[in-house]
Design a protein around this motif. Structure first.
Motif, short mmCIF file in Angstrom:
data_model
loop_
_atom_site.label_atom_id
_atom_site.label_comp_id
_atom_site.label_asym_id
_atom_site.label_seq_id
_atom_site.Cartn_x
_atom_site.Cartn_y
_atom_site.Cartn_z
N GLN A 128 0.80 -1.22 0.00
CA GLN A 128 0.00 0.00 0.00
C GLN A 128 0.83 1.27 0.00
O GLN A 128 0.49 2.25 -0.67
CB GLN A 128 -0.94 0.00 1.22
N SER A 129 1.92 1.30 0.75
CA SER A 129 2.74 2.51 0.81
C SER A 129 3.35 2.84 -0.54
O SER A 129 3.41 4.01 -0.95
CB SER A 129 3.84 2.36 1.87
N VAL A 130 3.81 1.82 -1.24
CA VAL A 130 4.40 2.03 -2.55
C VAL A 130 3.31 2.25 -3.59
O VAL A 130 3.44 3.10 -4.49
CB VAL A 130 5.29 0.82 -2.94
N TYR A 131 2.22 1.51 -3.45
CA TYR A 131 1.16 1.58 -4.45
C TYR A 131 0.49 2.94 -4.49
O TYR A 131 0.10 3.42 -5.56
CB TYR A 131 0.11 0.50 -4.17
N SER A 132 0.36 3.59 -3.35
CA SER A 132 -0.28 4.91 -3.31
C SER A 132 0.55 5.94 -4.09
O SER A 132 -0.01 6.78 -4.81
CB SER A 132 -0.45 5.37 -1.86
N VAL A 133 1.87 5.85 -3.95
CA VAL A 133 2.74 6.75 -4.71
C VAL A 133 2.68 6.41 -6.20
O VAL A 133 2.60 7.30 -7.06
CB VAL A 133 4.19 6.66 -4.19
N TYR A 134 2.72 5.12 -6.51
CA TYR A 134 2.65 4.68 -7.91
C TYR A 134 1.33 5.10 -8.56
O TYR A 134 1.32 5.57 -9.70
CB TYR A 134 2.81 3.16 -7.96
N SER A 135 0.23 4.94 -7.84
CA SER A 135 -1.08 5.30 -8.39
C SER A 135 -1.16 6.79 -8.69
O SER A 135 -1.67 7.20 -9.75
CB SER A 135 -2.18 4.89 -7.40
N ALA A 136 -0.68 7.61 -7.76
CA ALA A 136 -0.69 9.06 -7.99
C ALA A 136 0.20 9.42 -9.17
O ALA A 136 -0.13 10.32 -9.97
CB ALA A 136 -0.23 9.79 -6.73
N LEU A 137 1.33 8.72 -9.31
CA LEU A 137 2.25 9.01 -10.40
C LEU A 137 1.63 8.73 -11.76
O LEU A 137 1.66 9.58 -12.65
CB LEU A 137 3.54 8.19 -10.22
N ILE A 138 1.03 7.54 -11.94
CA ILE A 138 0.44 7.23 -13.24
C ILE A 138 -0.79 8.10 -13.50
O ILE A 138 -1.12 8.38 -14.66
CB ILE A 138 0.07 5.73 -13.34
N GLY A 139 -1.45 8.56 -12.43
CA GLY A 139 -2.58 9.47 -12.60
C GLY A 139 -2.15 10.79 -13.19
O GLY A 139 -2.74 11.29 -14.15
#
Length: 285
Positions: free
Chosen positions: A151-162
């Motif tokens: 979750q910690s990494v995925y939240s950053v990744y999700s915001a990045l691709i957004g």
């Protein structure tokens, strides 16, 4: 004010969902009937497909309004059809309006001195276009499956691709701006597409800043930039209209020592440095 906010809350999502199909289907039908995609920038399907695919993978982490997710799927559907028709009826670069189908592609040094690596999205064969889109989808799917449990990494990744996806979408008008400026014509670019862009921008801006549902700031910032670019295209359409594209004059073959009587309009071969004329069968393409 409350009445207009409520009305926009119902009308804007419906318009956003249906506008890609309504506007771009008209463009697709026009190209199919004329059997030419001259004047239409191939970068438009590229930008919309990449942006929409990124937005689909952005949704699990951001949980934005469902209407924007449905719009992404509608965009993918219509842009695939549009790309197929545009590639099937793409004119050669040397024909009238052919350069407009290859935006940012100069004869020698590309756009502003920049030439795309490996002629990205300027391939003459249709196959690499579909290979790139399939590779992008597979790559994002693999990353989604690998990073979702963290979750910690995925939240950053999700915001990045957004932000990447929405930034790409914000550049949608730029290829058409360049194509119109180079040819000094809007011929081949449908007014219905422009009208849908402008009306959509107005409704999006009102809805983004008045909606009570979750609209990330990434949508708002990129929407403002895109609206400004769409307005510039509207000015181009008013200035140029559907006049014939301006063609670049071809420079004569530079050589020295040639004989004037061999360089006239009836010379059907290629002259050598000594002034001889080669037969047509020996011409190199």
């Amino acid at each position: 004010m409350h009445f207009f906010t409520t009305l926009a809350g119902y009308a804007a999502p419906i318009f956003l969902i249906t506008s890609p199909i309504l506007s771009y289907s008209d463009q697709a039908i026009s190209m199919h009937r004329s059997r030419s995609s001259a004047g239409f920038s191939l970068d438009i399907p590229l930008i919309m497909l990449v942006a929409s695919i990124f937005r689909v993978f952005y949704y699990p982490g951001a949980k934005f309004d469902t209407a924007l997710l449905i719009q992404s799927f509608c965009n993918i559907f219509i842009q695939i059809i549009l790309l197929k028709i545009a590639l099937d009826h793409r004119p050669p670069p040397s024909s009238k309006g052919g350069d407009a189908a290859l935006p940012f592609a100069g004869a020698q040094d590309g756009f502003g001195g920049f030439q795309r690596p490996y002629n990205f999205w300027q391939w003459r064969s249709p196959k690499p276009y579909w290979q790139f889109l399939l590779s992008l989808f597979i790559s994002l799917t693999i990353l989604e499956l690998l990073l979702a449990p963290f979750q910690s990494v995925y939240s950053v990744y999700s915001a990045l691709i957004g932000y990447i996806g929405l930034s790409v979408e914000a550049t949608l008008p730029l290829p058409q701006l360049v194509a119109n400026a180079r040819s000094r014509s809007c011929k081949g670019f449908r007014f219905s597409v422009l009208a849908s862009w402008l009306v959509g921008d107005a409704m999006k801006m009102f809805w983004f800043f008045t909606s009570t549902s979750a609209i990330p700031w990434a949508f708002k910032l990129c929407g403002i930039f895109q609206a400004a670019c769409d307005l510039m295209i509207g000015i181009q359409y008013w200035m140029y209209g559907a006049q014939q594209p301006t063609l670049k004059t071809q420079q004569p073959w530079p050589y020295s020592g040639g004989k004037p009587h061999l360089g006239g309009p009836y010379n059907n071969g290629r002259q050598t440095p000594t002034g001889r004329r080669t037969p047509l069968a020996e011409k190199t393409i």
